[in-house]
Design an enzyme around this catalytic site. Sequence first.
Site, PDB file in Angstrom:
ATOM      1  N   LYS A   1       0.821  -1.205   0.000  1.00 31.19           N
ATOM      2  CA  LYS A   1       0.000   0.000   0.000  1.00 31.19           C
ATOM      3  C   LYS A   1       0.857   1.259   0.000  1.00 31.19           C
ATOM      4  O   LYS A   1       0.334   2.377  -0.011  1.00 31.19           O
ATOM      5  CB  LYS A   1      -0.910   0.015   1.237  1.00 31.19           C
ATOM      6  CG  LYS A   1      -1.988  -1.069   1.220  1.00 31.19           C
ATOM      7  CD  LYS A   1      -2.857  -0.949   2.473  1.00 31.19           C
ATOM      8  CE  LYS A   1      -3.787  -2.122   2.648  1.00 31.19           C
ATOM      9  NZ  LYS A   1      -4.822  -2.242   1.629  1.00 31.19           N
TER      10      LYS A   1
ATOM     11  N   LYS B   1      15.262  -6.328   4.271  1.00 39.19           N
ATOM     12  CA  LYS B   1      15.648  -5.288   5.241  1.00 39.19           C
ATOM     13  C   LYS B   1      17.068  -5.493   5.765  1.00 39.19           C
ATOM     14  O   LYS B   1      17.752  -4.529   6.098  1.00 39.19           O
ATOM     15  CB  LYS B   1      14.647  -5.226   6.402  1.00 39.19           C
ATOM     16  CG  LYS B   1      13.279  -4.699   5.953  1.00 39.19           C
ATOM     17  CD  LYS B   1      12.313  -4.571   7.115  1.00 39.19           C
ATOM     18  CE  LYS B   1      10.935  -4.160   6.603  1.00 39.19           C
ATOM     19  NZ  LYS B   1       9.981  -3.904   7.682  1.00 39.19           N
TER      20      LYS B   1
ATOM     21  N   GLY C   1       7.597 -12.382  19.935  1.00 40.50           N
ATOM     22  CA  GLY C   1       8.419 -12.616  18.746  1.00 40.50           C
ATOM     23  C   GLY C   1       9.845 -12.160  18.985  1.00 40.50           C
ATOM     24  O   GLY C   1      10.096 -11.314  19.861  1.00 40.50           O
TER      25      GLY C   1
ATOM     26  N   ALA D   1      11.179  -8.201  12.939  1.00 38.01           N
ATOM     27  CA  ALA D   1      10.083  -7.263  13.227  1.00 38.01           C
ATOM     28  C   ALA D   1      10.107  -6.841  14.691  1.00 38.01           C
ATOM     29  O   ALA D   1       9.905  -5.668  15.017  1.00 38.01           O
ATOM     30  CB  ALA D   1       8.750  -7.905  12.874  1.00 38.01           C
TER      31      ALA D   1
ATOM     32  N   ARG E   1       8.549 -18.200  20.995  1.00 29.44           N
ATOM     33  CA  ARG E   1       8.324 -19.656  20.937  1.00 29.44           C
ATOM     34  C   ARG E   1       9.635 -20.398  21.164  1.00 29.44           C
ATOM     35  O   ARG E   1       9.680 -21.392  21.861  1.00 29.44           O
ATOM     36  CB  ARG E   1       7.739 -19.966  19.549  1.00 29.44           C
ATOM     37  CG  ARG E   1       7.290 -21.369  19.345  1.00 29.44           C
ATOM     38  CD  ARG E   1       6.623 -21.484  17.997  1.00 29.44           C
ATOM     39  NE  ARG E   1       7.518 -21.049  16.904  1.00 29.44           N
ATOM     40  CZ  ARG E   1       7.193 -21.045  15.617  1.00 29.44           C
ATOM     41  NH1 ARG E   1       5.985 -21.440  15.251  1.00 29.44           N
ATOM     42  NH2 ARG E   1       8.039 -20.655  14.700  1.00 29.44           N
ATOM     43  N   THR E   2      10.719 -19.895  20.582  1.00 34.08           N
ATOM     44  CA  THR E   2      12.049 -20.449  20.829  1.00 34.08           C
ATOM     45  C   THR E   2      12.706 -19.541  21.877  1.00 34.08           C
ATOM     46  O   THR E   2      13.229 -18.481  21.539  1.00 34.08           O
ATOM     47  CB  THR E   2      12.894 -20.455  19.532  1.00 34.08           C
ATOM     48  OG1 THR E   2      12.097 -21.010  18.483  1.00 34.08           O
ATOM     49  CG2 THR E   2      14.183 -21.226  19.687  1.00 34.08           C
ATOM     50  N   PRO E   3      12.654 -19.936  23.166  1.00 32.25           N
ATOM     51  CA  PRO E   3      13.035 -18.993  24.231  1.00 32.25           C
ATOM     52  C   PRO E   3      14.485 -18.503  24.116  1.00 32.25           C
ATOM     53  O   PRO E   3      14.770 -17.364  24.478  1.00 32.25           O
ATOM     54  CB  PRO E   3      12.826 -19.803  25.515  1.00 32.25           C
ATOM     55  CG  PRO E   3      11.866 -20.879  25.141  1.00 32.25           C
ATOM     56  CD  PRO E   3      12.130 -21.201  23.704  1.00 32.25           C
TER      57      PRO E   3
ATOM     58  N   TYR F   1      -1.741  -6.602   9.350  1.00 30.16           N
ATOM     59  CA  TYR F   1      -3.085  -6.103   9.063  1.00 30.16           C
ATOM     60  C   TYR F   1      -3.611  -6.874   7.867  1.00 30.16           C
ATOM     61  O   TYR F   1      -2.846  -7.482   7.118  1.00 30.16           O
ATOM     62  CB  TYR F   1      -3.066  -4.595   8.769  1.00 30.16           C
ATOM     63  CG  TYR F   1      -2.214  -4.242   7.581  1.00 30.16           C
ATOM     64  CD1 TYR F   1      -0.873  -3.927   7.753  1.00 30.16           C
ATOM     65  CD2 TYR F   1      -2.735  -4.258   6.296  1.00 30.16           C
ATOM     66  CE1 TYR F   1      -0.072  -3.644   6.665  1.00 30.16           C
ATOM     67  CE2 TYR F   1      -1.945  -3.968   5.200  1.00 30.16           C
ATOM     68  CZ  TYR F   1      -0.610  -3.666   5.395  1.00 30.16           C
ATOM     69  OH  TYR F   1       0.188  -3.395   4.311  1.00 30.16           O
TER      70      TYR F   1
HETATM   71  P1  ATR Z   1      10.200 -11.242  11.026  1.00 27.17           P
HETATM   72  O1  ATR Z   1      11.330 -10.612  10.307  1.00 27.17           O
HETATM   73  O2  ATR Z   1       8.837 -10.936  10.455  1.00 27.17           O
HETATM   74  O3  ATR Z   1      10.254 -10.995  12.485  1.00 27.17           O
HETATM   75  P2  ATR Z   1      11.286 -13.893  11.397  1.00 27.17           P
HETATM   76  O4  ATR Z   1      12.654 -13.352  11.624  1.00 27.17           O
HETATM   77  O5  ATR Z   1      11.100 -15.118  10.552  1.00 27.17           O
HETATM   78  O6  ATR Z   1      10.333 -12.827  10.730  1.00 27.17           O
HETATM   79  O7  ATR Z   1      10.643 -14.144  12.835  1.00 27.17           O
HETATM   80  C1  ATR Z   1       9.365 -14.681  12.971  1.00 27.17           C
HETATM   81  C2  ATR Z   1       8.981 -14.632  14.443  1.00 27.17           C
HETATM   82  O8  ATR Z   1       7.639 -15.094  14.591  1.00 27.17           O
HETATM   83  C3  ATR Z   1       9.834 -15.526  15.335  1.00 27.17           C
HETATM   84  O9  ATR Z   1       9.949 -14.921  16.601  1.00 27.17           O
HETATM   85  C4  ATR Z   1       8.996 -16.816  15.396  1.00 27.17           C
HETATM   86  O10 ATR Z   1       9.238 -17.620  16.545  1.00 27.17           O
HETATM   87  P3  ATR Z   1      10.493 -18.641  16.572  1.00 27.17           P
HETATM   88  O11 ATR Z   1      11.711 -17.822  16.802  1.00 27.17           O
HETATM   89  O12 ATR Z   1      10.201 -19.564  17.691  1.00 27.17           O
HETATM   90  O13 ATR Z   1      10.477 -19.310  15.221  1.00 27.17           O
HETATM   91  C5  ATR Z   1       7.624 -16.202  15.486  1.00 27.17           C
HETATM   92  N1  ATR Z   1       6.535 -17.117  15.085  1.00 27.17           N
HETATM   93  C6  ATR Z   1       6.214 -17.535  13.847  1.00 27.17           C
HETATM   94  N2  ATR Z   1       5.118 -18.327  13.867  1.00 27.17           N
HETATM   95  C7  ATR Z   1       4.741 -18.415  15.178  1.00 27.17           C
HETATM   96  C8  ATR Z   1       3.675 -19.098  15.863  1.00 27.17           C
HETATM   97  N3  ATR Z   1       2.782 -19.826  15.220  1.00 27.17           N
HETATM   98  N4  ATR Z   1       3.601 -18.944  17.200  1.00 27.17           N
HETATM   99  C9  ATR Z   1       4.503 -18.185  17.872  1.00 27.17           C
HETATM  100  N5  ATR Z   1       5.519 -17.534  17.290  1.00 27.17           N
HETATM  101  C10 ATR Z   1       5.645 -17.643  15.951  1.00 27.17           C
END
Ligand code: ATR
Length: 272
Positions: A16, A66, A127, A131, A152-154, A215
């Site tokens: 957009k 990015k 996350g 982002a 999710r991955t602590p 969004y």
């Molecule tokens: P971006 O640049 O958009 O942040 P990324 O670097 O691929 O993309 O990161 C995606 C994030 O979304 C990560 O924190 C990922 O968690 P993991 O590090 O455990 O992979 C998180 N994520 C993606 N799908 C998810 C889900 N279904 N539940 C929780 N976290 C999710």
Amino acid sequence: MADQYAVIGNPVAHSKSPLIHAAFARQTGQDLVYTRLLAPKDAFVATANAFRERGGRGLNVTLPFKGEAFRYATVLSAGARAAQAVNTLKFDGNTVFGDNTDGAGLVNDLLHNLGFALAGQRVLLLGSGGAARGVIEPLLQQKPAQFVLANRTPDKARQLAEDFRGAIEARSYDALADGQFDLVINATSASLAGELPPLPPGVFAHGALAYDMMYGRNETPFLAFARDQGAGQLADGLGMLVEQAAVSFFIWRGIRPDSAPVLQLLRQPQDA
Ligand code: ATR
């Protein structure tokens, strides 16, 4: 000839940004053309170079470039260094200035469009990818009382938290069960896949704001969950998109556009 700008990405057809920047240009009387630039996944640099050779003055950068834009810049803002990612490039001769306006866009949307003052609030950011990293420093500058990062991955959350000198606390999703937050921001890519981050019930404080950086036409699973959990206010990432564009526009043109009418335009059903 009008100054040339574009958004570079792959895919980019859905963006957009041309609509937003055309509206800003009309509003401020700036003579510019803003287009979409599809770069092959392995040819960001060649595509950006060719755009500059055609006289391009600046680029917005979207997924998946990015990180490459961060390395392409010859001069970086402090925000871009903290984010380790660039979404705005400005070309001036041989100088390539790189900035990241995503965090400022989010903060401006929270403060000015949503009326949410961050100071003294308990903030939960979900996350730990690009982002999330991009918005941490600008959020911290608003002095929240507490800043928790969950992933999710602590281990990834712990590593990212270490870069912010103890100002944020990393937790697993399970460990969120005994906390309550005034603002919960979804910076995961879960919504893209129609998924919900594994949040335990009860994390939304009374009247809390739930913010999804994504969004789209439909409510995301995260916002639907937040509604069920009694969050007081729900917001998607459209305001952030318009606000980050406004900061980019300022970097390029030295004029701050009025974002409110443009956000209103995008919210109209035919543009959703
Ligand atoms: P971006 O640049 O958009 O942040 P990324 O670097 O691929 O993309 O990161 C995606 C994030 O979304 C990560 O924190 C990922 O968690 P993991 O590090 O455990 O992979 C998180 N994520 C993606 N799908 C998810 C889900 N279904 N539940 C929780 N976290 C999710």
